[in-house]
Design a protein around this motif. Sequence first.
Motif, PDB file in Angstrom:
ATOM      1  N   VAL A 106       0.829  -1.088   0.049  1.00 37.68           N
ATOM      2  CA  VAL A 106       0.099   0.222   0.004  1.00 37.68           C
ATOM      3  C   VAL A 106       0.844   1.272  -0.134  1.00 37.68           C
ATOM      4  O   VAL A 106       0.604   2.272  -0.603  1.00 37.68           O
ATOM      5  N   LEU A 107       2.272   1.090   0.573  1.00 35.55           N
ATOM      6  CA  LEU A 107       3.030   2.411   0.626  1.00 35.55           C
ATOM      7  C   LEU A 107       3.555   2.727  -0.845  1.00 35.55           C
ATOM      8  O   LEU A 107       4.216   3.639  -1.043  1.00 35.55           O
ATOM      9  N   PHE A 108       3.508   1.835  -1.578  1.00 33.14           N
ATOM     10  CA  PHE A 108       3.748   1.948  -3.048  1.00 33.14           C
ATOM     11  C   PHE A 108       2.863   2.078  -4.058  1.00 33.14           C
ATOM     12  O   PHE A 108       3.030   2.045  -5.178  1.00 33.14           O
ATOM     13  N   LYS A 109       1.404   2.465  -3.851  1.00 35.73           N
ATOM     14  CA  LYS A 109       0.387   2.446  -4.804  1.00 35.73           C
ATOM     15  C   LYS A 109       0.400   3.925  -5.217  1.00 35.73           C
ATOM     16  O   LYS A 109      -0.290   4.148  -5.971  1.00 35.73           O
ATOM     17  N   ASP A 110       1.243   4.701  -4.637  1.00 39.90           N
ATOM     18  CA  ASP A 110       1.408   6.031  -5.118  1.00 39.90           C
ATOM     19  C   ASP A 110       2.970   6.522  -5.111  1.00 39.90           C
ATOM     20  O   ASP A 110       3.748   5.540  -4.413  1.00 39.90           O
ATOM     21  N   THR A 111       3.326   7.341  -5.748  1.00 42.86           N
ATOM     22  CA  THR A 111       5.039   7.753  -5.748  1.00 42.86           C
ATOM     23  C   THR A 111       5.323   7.970  -4.158  1.00 42.86           C
ATOM     24  O   THR A 111       4.981   8.773  -3.714  1.00 42.86           O
ATOM     25  N   ASN A 112       6.385   7.127  -4.100  1.00 45.22           N
ATOM     26  CA  ASN A 112       7.177   7.565  -2.635  1.00 45.22           C
ATOM     27  C   ASN A 112       7.880   8.967  -2.608  1.00 45.22           C
ATOM     28  O   ASN A 112       8.358   9.412  -3.770  1.00 45.22           O
ATOM     29  N   PRO A 113       7.623   9.648  -1.509  1.00 48.87           N
ATOM     30  CA  PRO A 113       7.235   9.338  -0.155  1.00 48.87           C
ATOM     31  C   PRO A 113       5.792   9.906   0.033  1.00 48.87           C
ATOM     32  O   PRO A 113       5.264   9.897   1.340  1.00 48.87           O
ATOM     33  N   ALA A 114       4.919   9.921  -0.868  1.00 49.58           N
ATOM     34  CA  ALA A 114       3.604  10.597  -0.605  1.00 49.58           C
ATOM     35  C   ALA A 114       2.609   9.570   0.299  1.00 49.58           C
ATOM     36  O   ALA A 114       2.227  10.101   1.318  1.00 49.58           O
TER      37      ALA A 114
END
Length: 309
Positions: free
Chosen positions: A253-261
């Motif tokens: 889930v922490l990489f379902k959008d661009t890190n670090p958002a």
Amino acid sequence: MSVYEEIKQRLRGVSIVPVITPFNENGSIDFTTLENLIDWQIKSGSHAISVCGTSGEPSSLTIEERVSVMEAAMKAIDGRVPFLPGTGSTNHDETMYLTKKAVEIGADAAMVIVPYYNKPNQGALYKHYKTVADSVDLPIIVYNIPGRTAVNLEVDTLAKLSKDCPNIIGVKESNKDFEHVNRVLLNCGRDFLLFSGIELLCYPMLAIGGAGSISATANVVPDKVAEMHNAWNKGDLKRAQDLHYELMPLNDVLFKDTNPAPVKAALGILGKISPTLRMPMDIPSKELKAEIKNVLKNYADINESVTNK
């Protein structure tokens, strides 16, 4: 024992946390929160600290701000764990400047990213890294992240650098090509420090002789990521495997959008930071934020703080 060999021993079997750069709501750097995050990381068991890596939004910081973040982190760490600031840039002169600054402030090593956007060829990459390495008496961890830089540092190039530059002691491989990372140790030597920058490969990379991980997820659950490494170091493979699979839903889930958002959204849910990013980055959608919150509820040690938000 040389200084380089000593730091190589200290950086084996470790969770190095690439700490985010917290901002106030007006976009200025929140140095008080940065210090608090670093203190929490160390007390939670993280083995080493990095700043100004991908999770730290370095391309959104001025050079002066990057130096200020490095200095603030160095002060907050206060010698408790090794410190490896990110000093790379798409600009060669900036990389030289920041790496020399890392020496001045007393960092234990520097993490130098492959130059992004320019797409240099392998010969140019060799020249870039050798020039930087030759300019400082400081251990260097190369940072290879082809998904962000649009160029892959090939194994042959890295192997030549490892042989020609004694202070290039390792690499952070944010590379999903597991064959590539196997060949890094084959060609650079088994004592070369290989760190995983791909969350799903943090445990598998230990199994092939990797030195540890530099994982964005450790920003959110530093104790669990550190415990996975501790279990591996103790030979408790069952516990390490259990933690690997326990962390997978959060990694996803922490990489379902661009890190670090997503990482900043998670830390905002936990009340650790104001989840502010600098443009052109922005916070995740409401739907993704709700999903992040739902996943966080599965972690008993943070369940109460999440449900009370």
